[in-house]
Scaffold this active site. Structure first.
Site, PDB file in Angstrom:
ATOM      1  CE  LYS A   1      41.596 -94.940  13.050  1.00 22.49           C
ATOM      2  NZ  LYS A   1      42.867 -94.200  13.021  1.00 22.49           N
TER       3      LYS A   1
ATOM      4  CD  GLU B   1      51.049 -93.825  16.700  1.00 22.95           C
ATOM      5  OE1 GLU B   1      50.193 -92.930  16.750  1.00 22.95           O
ATOM      6  OE2 GLU B   1      50.789 -94.981  16.326  1.00 22.95           O
TER       7      GLU B   1
ATOM      8  CD  GLU C   1      43.240 -95.307   9.404  1.00 23.00           C
ATOM      9  OE1 GLU C   1      43.886 -95.927  10.263  1.00 23.00           O
ATOM     10  OE2 GLU C   1      43.083 -95.708   8.232  1.00 23.00           O
TER      11      GLU C   1
ATOM     12  CD  GLU D   1      46.581-100.979   7.845  1.00 23.17           C
ATOM     13  OE1 GLU D   1      46.667-100.353   8.920  1.00 23.17           O
ATOM     14  OE2 GLU D   1      45.888-100.592   6.878  1.00 23.17           O
TER      15      GLU D   1
END
Length: 400
Positions: free
Chosen positions: A145, A200, A244, A383
């Site tokens: 990733k 986050e 992911e 996104e």
């Protein structure tokens, strides 16, 4: 000895008062745990060698030895291992409870008739080509990733009022990790402020309890609630997004297990929402094996976790290399960490996303998307456009 909680049982100040008192040059940080406003610089944290956590611990100990009551270190650290940082021991620290919910724009100054020019860096088509390049690297093996970011540079016809921007970010999402940090480079006469509202939590520590809340796997939020329910279900059912997310939660759990005697990593993610996005989320909690160990301060934990696969990729070294190859601009503080830590090691550090660097009339912001096998370049481009909306809405800018 345990430090006082950020949200005291009877706060001396109101959260709204701290937000109203913010001026460029101050440090502001708010979260569901509470609000903190710091002014003045008692000492700057400098790192000659070793970690920022070690340097901060030395500065905090020195401040305490001089009689400073309950000193804290506050600021931000950039994305790259050798990135710039802005960490200080403030002269004055005020605390309050968490921001209160209310009508997002009620009573707040707007940006009126501000005229903006917007320059994408790179152009959207070039970003989509970069995603294709990342997929080729993943297909070749050795990289699972990589998070690719793109930027926007906005220029206004008048200086951008950072206090108004911060107030709009906090009011739009009081549950976010909102921040404003002076990141002016030494010798630069122009004030540069890092401001944002991150969804986050990288890590928080209170006594022996640690919490991390990695996010990975996202869809834009809709204005239609029926469509939102469909998107939440689609996110939970998406093999690509769950894969992911699994990369991120597994690595965060692996790192925290080195410090914790007990650790709870949820087997399944849940979906959390912001005003602009839906995210797969795992709230990871643990109990430190040795809370008195200086190596388990909140900043030390944050440095050990950074960069998570949510902002870099996995494995880390190949992901760093792919970012350097495919991204045209240095991220600076974007995707780094921002927060505070006290002399006992307690504190909160958020991932520096949904953020911008503001300097006079210029605003520089980034948004990224996690690329894994099966990613669609057009979907990843969309996104990033959706993630820009947090800052663009606060600035009163419609297009991304």
């Amino acid at each position: 000895m345990s430090s006082p909680a950020l949200a005291r049982p009877t706060p001396v100040h109101r959260a709204a008062d701290l937000l109203a008192a913010y001026l460029p040059g101050s440090f502001y940080f708010s979260s569901p745990r509470g609000s903190l406003l710091a002014d003045g610089v008692r000492a700057s944290v400098r790192r000659e060698r070793g970690s920022w956590a070690d340097a901060a611990a030395g500065a905090l100990d020195a401040a305490a030895a001089l009689g400073v009551a309950e000193p804290v270190v506050a600021g931000a650290i950039g994305f790259l291992p050798d990135a710039e940082a802005s960490l200080v021991i403030p002269a004055v620290v005020r605390r309050a409870g968490a921001p209160e919910r209310g009508t997002p724009d009620e009573g707040l100054p707007g940006f009126g008739t501000t005229s903006w020019s917007v320059t994408p860096r790179p152009e959207p088509r070039a970003y989509a080509d970069g995603v294709r390049g990342a997929l080729e690297l993943i297909g070749a093996g050795g990289l699972d990733k990589v998070v690719l970011a793109r930027g926007l540079e906005l220029t206004a016809d008048a200086p951008v009022p950072v206090p108004a921007l911060l107030a709009r970010l906090v009011r739009a999402d009081p549950g976010a990790y909102a921040f404003a940090v002076d990141v002016t480079a030494p010798g630069d006469p122009a004030t540069r402020t890092l401001a944002g509202a991150s969804p986050e939590l990288l890590v928080s520590r209170r006594g022996g309890t640690v919490v991390a809340n990695p996010l990975a796997g996202s869809l834009p939020r809709s204005a239609d609630e029926a469509e939102n329910r469909r998107r939440i279900a689609a996110l939970l059912a998406s093999a690509k997004d769950r894969r992911e997310h699994a990369h991120v939660s597994a690595q965060v759990g692996d790192v925290l297990s080195r410090f914790c005697a007990e650790l709870d990593v949820p087997a399944e993610p849940e979906v959390i929402g912001t005003p602009t996005m839906w995210h797969l989320s795992s709230r990871i909690t643990g109990r430190l094996a040795d809370p008195a160990d200086p190596g388990s301060s909140s900043l030390a934990l944050a440095e050990a976790l950074h960069p998570t696969p949510a902002v870099c990729g996995t494995p880390t070294a190949p992901a760093y290399a792919a970012i350097a190859e495919l991204e045209p601009a240095d991220r600076g503080y974007y995707a780094g960490l921002v927060g505070w830590s006290d002399v006992d090691g307690d504190g909160e550090w958020a991932v520096t996303i949904r953020s911008a660097e503001v300097c006079d009339r210029t605003v520089r912001l980034f948004a990224g998307a996690g690329i894994v096998a099966g990613s669609d370049p057009e979907a990843e481009l969309a996104e990033t456009s959706a993630k820009f909306r947090t800052m663009l809405r606060a600035l009163g800018v419609e297009a991304s």
